[in-house]
Design an enzyme around this catalytic site. Structure first.
Site, PDB file in Angstrom:
ATOM      1  N   GLY A 177      19.918  -1.138  33.554  1.00 33.80           N
ATOM      2  CA  GLY A 177      21.248  -0.456  33.599  1.00 33.80           C
ATOM      3  C   GLY A 177      22.033  -0.645  32.447  1.00 33.80           C
ATOM      4  O   GLY A 177      21.712  -0.855  31.257  1.00 33.80           O
ATOM      5  N   GLY A 178      23.352  -0.439  32.443  1.00 31.50           N
ATOM      6  CA  GLY A 178      24.417  -0.421  31.396  1.00 31.50           C
ATOM      7  C   GLY A 178      24.140  -2.002  30.621  1.00 31.50           C
ATOM      8  O   GLY A 178      24.233  -1.884  29.513  1.00 31.50           O
TER       9      GLY A 178
ATOM     10  N   PHE B  26      14.415  -2.725  46.555  1.00 34.82           N
ATOM     11  CA  PHE B  26      14.021  -1.412  46.805  1.00 34.82           C
ATOM     12  C   PHE B  26      12.672  -0.872  46.272  1.00 34.82           C
ATOM     13  O   PHE B  26      12.071  -1.341  45.133  1.00 34.82           O
ATOM     14  CB  PHE B  26      15.145  -0.468  45.974  1.00 34.82           C
ATOM     15  CG  PHE B  26      16.472  -0.877  46.456  1.00 34.82           C
ATOM     16  CD1 PHE B  26      16.724  -0.445  47.727  1.00 34.82           C
ATOM     17  CD2 PHE B  26      17.496  -1.391  45.330  1.00 34.82           C
ATOM     18  CE1 PHE B  26      17.959  -0.773  48.244  1.00 34.82           C
ATOM     19  CE2 PHE B  26      18.786  -1.581  45.971  1.00 34.82           C
ATOM     20  CZ  PHE B  26      19.028  -1.391  47.337  1.00 34.82           C
TER      21      PHE B  26
ATOM     22  N   LEU C  20       0.645  -1.091  -0.029  1.00 42.02           N
ATOM     23  CA  LEU C  20      -0.086  -0.158  -0.040  1.00 42.02           C
ATOM     24  C   LEU C  20       0.809   1.273  -0.192  1.00 42.02           C
ATOM     25  O   LEU C  20       0.637   2.105  -0.823  1.00 42.02           O
ATOM     26  CB  LEU C  20      -0.853   0.046   1.464  1.00 42.02           C
ATOM     27  CG  LEU C  20      -2.031   1.409   1.453  1.00 42.02           C
ATOM     28  CD1 LEU C  20      -2.826   1.409   0.348  1.00 42.02           C
ATOM     29  CD2 LEU C  20      -2.532   1.216   2.712  1.00 42.02           C
ATOM     30  N   THR C  21       1.734   1.279   1.015  1.00 37.63           N
ATOM     31  CA  THR C  21       2.525   2.621   0.896  1.00 37.63           C
ATOM     32  C   THR C  21       3.499   2.805  -0.119  1.00 37.63           C
ATOM     33  O   THR C  21       4.066   1.981  -0.669  1.00 37.63           O
ATOM     34  CB  THR C  21       3.669   2.390   2.343  1.00 37.63           C
ATOM     35  OG1 THR C  21       2.536   2.278   3.479  1.00 37.63           O
ATOM     36  CG2 THR C  21       4.437   3.599   2.332  1.00 37.63           C
TER      37      THR C  21
ATOM     38  N   ARG D   1      20.262  -9.037  40.587  1.00 41.03           N
ATOM     39  CA  ARG D   1      21.100  -7.910  40.614  1.00 41.03           C
ATOM     40  C   ARG D   1      21.392  -7.324  42.054  1.00 41.03           C
ATOM     41  O   ARG D   1      20.384  -6.871  42.726  1.00 41.03           O
ATOM     42  CB  ARG D   1      20.709  -6.794  39.739  1.00 41.03           C
ATOM     43  CG  ARG D   1      21.713  -5.594  39.565  1.00 41.03           C
ATOM     44  CD  ARG D   1      23.037  -5.899  39.173  1.00 41.03           C
ATOM     45  NE  ARG D   1      23.738  -4.646  38.906  1.00 41.03           N
ATOM     46  CZ  ARG D   1      24.967  -4.483  38.846  1.00 41.03           C
ATOM     47  NH1 ARG D   1      25.593  -5.467  38.783  1.00 41.03           N
ATOM     48  NH2 ARG D   1      25.732  -3.265  38.552  1.00 41.03           N
TER      49      ARG D   1
ATOM     50  N   GLY E  33      -4.711  -5.573  11.101  1.00 40.89           N
ATOM     51  CA  GLY E  33      -3.481  -5.527  11.026  1.00 40.89           C
ATOM     52  C   GLY E  33      -3.035  -4.692  12.371  1.00 40.89           C
ATOM     53  O   GLY E  33      -1.920  -4.771  12.980  1.00 40.89           O
TER      54      GLY E  33
ATOM     55  N   GLU F 233       1.264   0.250   9.944  1.00 45.35           N
ATOM     56  CA  GLU F 233      -0.299   0.145  10.091  1.00 45.35           C
ATOM     57  C   GLU F 233      -1.000   1.531  10.343  1.00 45.35           C
ATOM     58  O   GLU F 233      -2.082   1.368  10.791  1.00 45.35           O
ATOM     59  CB  GLU F 233      -0.743  -1.066  11.122  1.00 45.35           C
ATOM     60  CG  GLU F 233       0.347  -2.241  10.830  1.00 45.35           C
ATOM     61  CD  GLU F 233      -0.129  -3.204   9.768  1.00 45.35           C
ATOM     62  OE1 GLU F 233      -0.898  -2.717   8.912  1.00 45.35           O
ATOM     63  OE2 GLU F 233       0.197  -4.259   9.631  1.00 45.35           O
TER      64      GLU F 233
END
Length: 381
Positions: free
Chosen positions: A340-341, A278, A126-127, A268, A242, A364
């Protein structure tokens, strides 16, 4: 659903089958597919053996004839392993459904048997380079010449282009605007069909994306789906489903990242204890889980409405697509932050899902267009 909130036994069985297939055939290999840009054709064909290439193709045509909620469950389950591969299978299903729902018996007999088995795979076109959100402005033209259409133009960002054998393509056969658009089934090997280079994308590395060019391609009139001028209506109906599927892919990817984040934060250690202890971590995880469940509930409701043909199905499909894809990306982003990293490394799956889910708010129909659809429906009342 047996009640307002529960899946039926059949739906749970379908979901579990898709989850098992994903755990066995997708999840262990998805990182390699992404890193090496491998198109997993054999795995996709294995999914077809379970009926996943013809989810809402009618049983009369050889499909498994399920509804949009069942399709969403399958896409969500497979996206837990690889959103890119799940989305590719969704696009194939859209093309097959369009042929089955609107095509003549001759075109069904010609294409559906090989699409159901994924002996041949289908793209949806379509696009175009100059018409994305404004899809009704497409310029690819098909001119009638005897018992053939002569097609000229190009399509952009086509998943599976160059690999797939079948291209369900929206073309202009008449006036400007949506009423001049028709739908043709074009084959890869028809003279004049060519493909651009494989696009270098941020994500979705397990499927190729290319431009498709049509240069005086002669397509039999018998390959038209429905009547002239009906293509845009078919396209919009296809996009309802879709949008649900791409939203479901976001749910599946986000659920995977939430699960990974819970596991990682329990393992961790910082400041002498797991970071899951925490309160800040628990609050973040709680919000991720709550928002994901809210998005899932809306998407399942929208899927039921699309299956039932409810008057507000398009509005709800747009709502669900916008909310599920935005929520999915937000959940994955927070999962990366919790890692994190390490979340930034390819050794962990989070960054792959972060990249894969980013495009879901674009394709979509962009999420801005989803807001336009919903806003238009609200102000029209």
């Amino acid at each position: 659903m047996t009640t307002q909130f529960d899946l039926t036994d059949d739906q749970i069985a379908i979901q579990e089958m898709a989850q098992k297939f994903t755990a066995d055939a997708i999840t262990p290999f998805a990182a390699e597919w992404d890193e090496k840009h491998i198109f997993p054709r054999d795995t996709i064909r294995a999914a077809a053996e379970l009926g996943f290439a013809s989810i809402y193709v009618s049983e009369e045509s050889g499909g498994i004839g399920l509804g949009r909620l069942e399709a969403a469950l399958i896409m969500e389950a497979m996206a837990y392993g690889c959103p890119s591969t799940s989305a590719f299978i969704s696009i194939h299903n859209m093309a097959s459904w369009m042929i089955d729902t609107f095509g003549s018996q001759a075109v069904k007999d010609k294409y559906l048997p090989s699409l159901i088995t994924m002996e041949r795979m289908a793209s949806y076109c379509l696009t175009e380079p100059s018409s994305g959100s404004d899809a009704a402005a497409l310029k690819t033209r098909a001119v009638l010449d005897g018992d053939h259409y002569v097609v000229n133009g190009s399509k952009q960002f086509i998943s599976g282009a160059g690999e797939n054998e079948i291209y369900v393509t929206m073309v202009r056969t008449g006036e400007e605007g949506p009423k001049g658009i028709s739908c043709l089934v074009i084959e890869k090997d028809m003279p004049g069909v060519s493909f651009g280079a494989n696009e270098r994308k941020l994500g979705w590395h397990s499927q190729p994306t290319r431009q498709v060019t049509f240069d005086n391609v002669r397509v039999p009139v018998g390959n038209r789906i429905g009547g002239e001028g009906e293509g845009f209506r078919f396209a919009m109906m296809g996009l309802d489903g879709g949008r649900l599927n791409i939203g479901a892919c976001s749910l599946g990817g986000a659920q995977r990242c939430l699960d990974e984040a819970v596991k990682y934060t329990k393992d961790r250690q910082q400041f002498g204890r797991p970071i899951a202890d925490f309160q800040n971590t628990q609050f973040v995880l709680a919000d991720m889980a709550t928002e994901l469940e809210a998005a899932r509930a809306l998407l399942y409701l929208a899927a039921a409405k699309v299956t039932a043909g409810a008057p507000d199905k398009t509005k709800f499909a747009a709502m669900a697509k916008r909310f599920a894809t935005d929520t999915g990306s937000s959940v994955v982003d927070r999962a990366l932050q919790l890692h994190g990293g390490y979340g930034y490394l390819m050794d962990y799956p989070i960054e792959r899902f972060w990249r894969d889910l980013r495009v879901h708010s674009i394709l979509e129909g962009t999420n801005q267009v989803m807001r336009m659809i919903v806003g238009r429906e609200l102000t029209r009342q």
